[in-house]
Design a protein around this motif. Structure first.
Motif, PDB file in Angstrom:
ATOM      1  N   LEU A 225       0.962  -1.130  -0.038  1.00  0.00           N
ATOM      2  CA  LEU A 225       0.000  -0.014  -0.090  1.00  0.00           C
ATOM      3  C   LEU A 225       0.663   1.302   0.098  1.00  0.00           C
ATOM      4  CD1 LEU A 225      -2.951  -0.678   2.394  1.00  0.00           C
ATOM      5  CD2 LEU A 225      -2.847  -1.216   0.016  1.00  0.00           C
ATOM      6  N   ARG A 226       1.930   1.288   0.602  1.00  0.00           N
ATOM      7  CA  ARG A 226       2.953   2.499   0.781  1.00  0.00           C
ATOM      8  C   ARG A 226       3.410   2.659  -0.442  1.00  0.00           C
ATOM      9  NH1 ARG A 226       4.883   4.433   5.187  1.00  0.00           N
ATOM     10  NH2 ARG A 226       6.953   5.104   4.309  1.00  0.00           N
ATOM     11  N   VAL A 227       3.481   1.599  -1.328  1.00  0.00           N
ATOM     12  CA  VAL A 227       4.462   1.837  -2.571  1.00  0.00           C
ATOM     13  C   VAL A 227       3.402   1.889  -3.810  1.00  0.00           C
ATOM     14  CG1 VAL A 227       6.499   0.764  -1.785  1.00  0.00           C
ATOM     15  CG2 VAL A 227       4.893  -0.595  -2.892  1.00  0.00           C
ATOM     16  N   MET A 228       2.094   1.893  -3.642  1.00  0.00           N
ATOM     17  CA  MET A 228       1.078   2.111  -4.837  1.00  0.00           C
ATOM     18  C   MET A 228       1.225   3.548  -5.037  1.00  0.00           C
ATOM     19  SD  MET A 228      -1.959  -0.433  -3.741  1.00  0.00           S
ATOM     20  CE  MET A 228      -2.804  -0.654  -5.284  1.00  0.00           C
ATOM     21  N   ARG A 229       1.010   3.650  -6.459  1.00  0.00           N
ATOM     22  CA  ARG A 229       0.740   5.032  -6.924  1.00  0.00           C
ATOM     23  C   ARG A 229      -0.228   5.084  -8.117  1.00  0.00           C
ATOM     24  NH1 ARG A 229       3.083   5.468  -3.078  1.00  0.00           N
ATOM     25  NH2 ARG A 229       5.206   6.677  -2.506  1.00  0.00           N
ATOM     26  N   PRO A 230      -0.980   6.184  -8.325  1.00  0.00           N
ATOM     27  CA  PRO A 230      -1.825   6.174  -9.411  1.00  0.00           C
ATOM     28  C   PRO A 230      -0.949   6.792 -10.509  1.00  0.00           C
ATOM     29  CG  PRO A 230      -2.061   8.171  -7.915  1.00  0.00           C
ATOM     30  CD  PRO A 230      -1.103   7.110  -7.375  1.00  0.00           C
ATOM     31  N   ARG A 231      -1.166   6.214 -11.714  1.00  0.00           N
ATOM     32  CA  ARG A 231      -0.580   6.532 -12.868  1.00  0.00           C
ATOM     33  C   ARG A 231      -1.438   6.545 -14.529  1.00  0.00           C
ATOM     34  NH1 ARG A 231       5.600   7.123 -13.940  1.00  0.00           N
ATOM     35  NH2 ARG A 231       5.357   7.715 -16.255  1.00  0.00           N
ATOM     36  N   GLU A 232      -1.770   7.307 -14.795  1.00  0.00           N
ATOM     37  CA  GLU A 232      -2.707   7.555 -16.185  1.00  0.00           C
ATOM     38  C   GLU A 232      -3.627   6.516 -15.707  1.00  0.00           C
ATOM     39  OE1 GLU A 232       0.481   6.201 -19.014  1.00  0.00           O
ATOM     40  OE2 GLU A 232       1.233   8.043 -19.029  1.00  0.00           O
ATOM     41  N   ASP A 233      -3.986   5.483 -16.564  1.00  0.00           N
ATOM     42  CA  ASP A 233      -5.099   4.718 -16.418  1.00  0.00           C
ATOM     43  C   ASP A 233      -4.996   3.309 -15.677  1.00  0.00           C
ATOM     44  OD1 ASP A 233      -6.839   6.157 -17.609  1.00  0.00           O
ATOM     45  OD2 ASP A 233      -6.555   5.313 -19.811  1.00  0.00           O
ATOM     46  N   GLN A 234      -3.933   3.318 -14.806  1.00  0.00           N
ATOM     47  CA  GLN A 234      -3.633   2.113 -14.120  1.00  0.00           C
ATOM     48  C   GLN A 234      -3.032   2.313 -12.625  1.00  0.00           C
ATOM     49  OE1 GLN A 234       0.100  -0.096 -15.486  1.00  0.00           O
ATOM     50  NE2 GLN A 234       0.329   1.504 -16.993  1.00  0.00           N
ATOM     51  N   ILE A 235      -2.941   1.425 -11.830  1.00  0.00           N
ATOM     52  CA  ILE A 235      -2.124   1.523 -10.894  1.00  0.00           C
ATOM     53  C   ILE A 235      -0.717   0.787 -10.846  1.00  0.00           C
ATOM     54  CG2 ILE A 235      -2.207   1.295  -8.383  1.00  0.00           C
ATOM     55  CD1 ILE A 235      -4.387   2.832  -9.245  1.00  0.00           C
ATOM     56  N   VAL A 236       0.193   1.566 -10.324  1.00  0.00           N
ATOM     57  CA  VAL A 236       1.555   0.955 -10.616  1.00  0.00           C
ATOM     58  C   VAL A 236       2.292   0.853  -8.869  1.00  0.00           C
ATOM     59  CG1 VAL A 236       1.972   1.905 -13.024  1.00  0.00           C
ATOM     60  CG2 VAL A 236       2.575   3.249 -10.773  1.00  0.00           C
ATOM     61  N   ILE A 237       3.344   0.168  -8.927  1.00  0.00           N
ATOM     62  CA  ILE A 237       4.187  -0.256  -7.916  1.00  0.00           C
ATOM     63  C   ILE A 237       5.474   0.471  -7.909  1.00  0.00           C
ATOM     64  CG2 ILE A 237       4.995  -1.683  -6.076  1.00  0.00           C
ATOM     65  CD1 ILE A 237       1.988  -2.012  -6.564  1.00  0.00           C
ATOM     66  N   LYS A 238       5.897   1.330  -7.019  1.00  0.00           N
ATOM     67  CA  LYS A 238       7.279   1.786  -6.902  1.00  0.00           C
ATOM     68  C   LYS A 238       8.132   0.608  -6.973  1.00  0.00           C
ATOM     69  CE  LYS A 238       8.978   5.057  -4.306  1.00  0.00           C
ATOM     70  NZ  LYS A 238       8.972   5.847  -3.259  1.00  0.00           N
ATOM     71  N   SER A 239       9.125   0.691  -7.821  1.00  0.00           N
ATOM     72  CA  SER A 239      10.309  -0.514  -7.988  1.00  0.00           C
ATOM     73  C   SER A 239      10.886  -0.829  -6.542  1.00  0.00           C
ATOM     74  CB  SER A 239      11.462  -0.083  -8.964  1.00  0.00           C
ATOM     75  OG  SER A 239      12.085   1.152  -8.546  1.00  0.00           O
ATOM     76  N   SER A 240      11.036   0.141  -5.615  1.00  0.00           N
ATOM     77  CA  SER A 240      11.603  -0.221  -4.394  1.00  0.00           C
ATOM     78  C   SER A 240      10.567  -1.441  -3.566  1.00  0.00           C
ATOM     79  CB  SER A 240      11.706   0.834  -3.386  1.00  0.00           C
ATOM     80  OG  SER A 240      10.437   1.550  -3.447  1.00  0.00           O
ATOM     81  N   GLY A 241       9.485  -1.649  -4.158  1.00  0.00           N
ATOM     82  CA  GLY A 241       8.562  -2.438  -3.480  1.00  0.00           C
ATOM     83  C   GLY A 241       8.464  -3.750  -4.217  1.00  0.00           C
ATOM     84  N   MET A 242       9.255  -4.215  -5.227  1.00  0.00           N
ATOM     85  CA  MET A 242       9.207  -5.194  -6.117  1.00  0.00           C
ATOM     86  C   MET A 242       9.172  -6.682  -5.285  1.00  0.00           C
ATOM     87  SD  MET A 242      11.918  -6.505  -9.094  1.00  0.00           S
ATOM     88  CE  MET A 242      12.978  -7.129  -7.869  1.00  0.00           C
ATOM     89  N   HIS A 243      10.041  -6.710  -4.016  1.00  0.00           N
ATOM     90  CA  HIS A 243      10.125  -7.840  -3.171  1.00  0.00           C
ATOM     91  C   HIS A 243       8.847  -8.116  -2.687  1.00  0.00           C
ATOM     92  CE1 HIS A 243      14.017  -8.307  -4.543  1.00  0.00           C
ATOM     93  NE2 HIS A 243      14.478  -7.076  -4.031  1.00  0.00           N
ATOM     94  N   ALA A 244       8.249  -7.076  -2.039  1.00  0.00           N
ATOM     95  CA  ALA A 244       7.004  -7.279  -1.355  1.00  0.00           C
ATOM     96  C   ALA A 244       5.787  -7.601  -2.409  1.00  0.00           C
ATOM     97  CB  ALA A 244       6.345  -6.079  -0.945  1.00  0.00           C
TER      98      ALA A 244
END
Length: 432
Positions: A198-217
């Motif tokens: 939840l901390r690394v979720m971001r709104p972007r254009e027409d989708q929800i993306v994840i900050k790369s620092s949250g990849m392992h989660a």
């Protein structure tokens, strides 16, 4: 103040074993929870027949729906609220869609759908748009508001950010049911670091993306889902119970069309047997009614209906063997012939059940069921599809796993009697 923005005089909370508390501040949400259609979800189990394997799995679609709402509320109120890419006017439609996304599930969900060829999402939309208490509440917001909520669930809503929150490869629905189902089944597979995601979720254009620092989660989340499907959702014993549930309903339907006289008229099922279901009839059917009629059917004169109903109620489940549809095709034909000689009905007592799962997929243009992938947001602002960065996810991407089994009543085959040798032959073929 409009109804859409009306807040409760005091915040209401539901004590929840997964999220600690579910917070309700909006009058619309509180009123939706109070509708008869939403309260019906208390009488629909989240995991269908799985309680016959994991005895703690008695939780309902009601509690899951509240959980999906709470995760969505946290995202839009706490995570996205300050990002210009998120339009906060979409907040209420996102919350309502999250709360109502499972509204159309029937009793025992997918097994029930299979028998009567139903689509729970179509019924969810029908309840939202039809002559229901839910529709009446939604129309207080605006005349077109029920259609907006329905469009989110149908995945046709113009703002795909909202759709992604409720239905994607990393959404509030999956994040709740994995944790909730793990909690109530007592397994450890479904646990992952949701707080981090939840901390690394971001709104972007027409989708929800994840900050790369949250990849392992996210890797952990995907592997948790993979394990839950094969260790819990596709558990072979739970599938045995589903087989018996399906076959019981199929037998009742077959007898109904043959003109069989039931000791207790199956009134709640008639529209389902006829394939002519009105919305209110669908809403009125729940698992308490199914179980009541299963009790009635144990006393029916039809031996198959009586036996199958008793098996389900008293957990006398079918045994199973592994099955290869290609290599074992002749074995099935041989078994069907032996069943016929032994006077056993292969349609009800020799059942092939198949299941499969695709744990993660990337988008393939032109494919009918192309899935939006999970994108990682890099520090330079560029997006990268998850499996290109994660070796763990790459190893399972696009790989569908299948499992086939044949279910049969071993106890019947072991009975003494004139046809004992035939039954012995059947067991020999099964165990070949």
């Amino acid at each position: 103040m409009s109804y859409a923005t009306k807040k409760l005089a005091e915040e209401k909370v539901f004590k929840d074993p997964v999220h600690r508390y579910v917070h309700v501040r909006d009058q619309v949400i509180w009123d939706l929870v109070a509708t008869r259609e939403f309260q019906r979800l208390r009488r629909i189990k989240q995991l269908g027949t799985t309680y016959l394997v994991f005895h703690g799995a008695e939780h309902s679609r009601f509690s899951h729906s509240l959980g999906v709402y709470e995760i969505t509320r946290r995202v839009v109120d706490d995570v996205f609220v300050d990002y210009p890419e998120w339009d906060n006017s979409e907040r209420l439609v996102a919350l309502c869609a999250a709360l109502l996304h499972d509204l159309g599930h029937g009793p025992f969900s997918h097994a029930f759908e299979h028998v009567f060829n139903l689509d729970h999402e179509a019924y969810t939309r029908a309840i939202i748009l039809g002559d229901t208490e839910v529709n009446e509440v939604l129309r207080r917001v605006a005349e077109d508001f029920p259609q907006k909520v329905s469009d989110v669930i149908e995945k046709t809503y113009e703002n795909q950010q909202v759709v992604s929150l409720i239905s994607s490869q990393i959404d509030a629905d999956r994040m709740d049911y994995l944790q909730r189902d793990a909690y109530f089944t007592g397994v450890s597979y479904g646990h992952f670091d949701m707080e981090r995601i939840l901390r690394v979720m971001r709104p972007r254009e027409d989708q929800i993306v994840i900050k790369s620092s949250g990849m392992h989660a996210v890797e952990d989340y995907i592997m948790s889902r993979y394990q839950m499907y094969w260790q819990v959702y596709f558990h072979p014993v739970s599938r045995s119970a589903e087989v018996i549930l399906r076959k019981t309903l199929e037998r009742a339907q077959e007898l109904y069309h043959e003109g069989y006289t039931f000791k207790v008229e199956p009134t709640p099922f008639k529209s389902f047997f006829d394939g002519n279901i009105e919305l209110q009839q669908y809403i009125e059917l729940d698992e308490t009614i199914i179980m009541t009629y299963f009790h009635f059917w144990t006393h029916e004169e039809d031996a198959i209906l009586s036996d199958l109903s008793s098996r389900f109620l008293n957990r006398r489940l079918f045994k199973y063997i592994e099955y290869d549809p290609g290599a074992d095709f002749k074995k099935v034909l041989e078994l069907e012939e032996l069943y016929k000689k032994a006077g056993l009905n292969a349609n009800y007592y020799l059942v092939h059940d198949s299941t499969s799962d695709l744990p993660y997929d990337f988008y393939r243009p032109g494919e009918e069921e192309g899935r939006l992938p999970i994108h990682l947001l890099r520090s330079n602002g560029e997006l990268s599809e998850l499996s290109r960065s994660s070796e763990v996810v790459e190893s399972i991407s696009g790989k569908r796993r299948f499992d086939h089994k044949i279910y049969f009543p071993e106890d019947v085959l072991l009975e003494n009697g004139k046809k004992r040798m035939l039954r012995k032959q059947i067991l020999e073929v099964l165990n070949r």
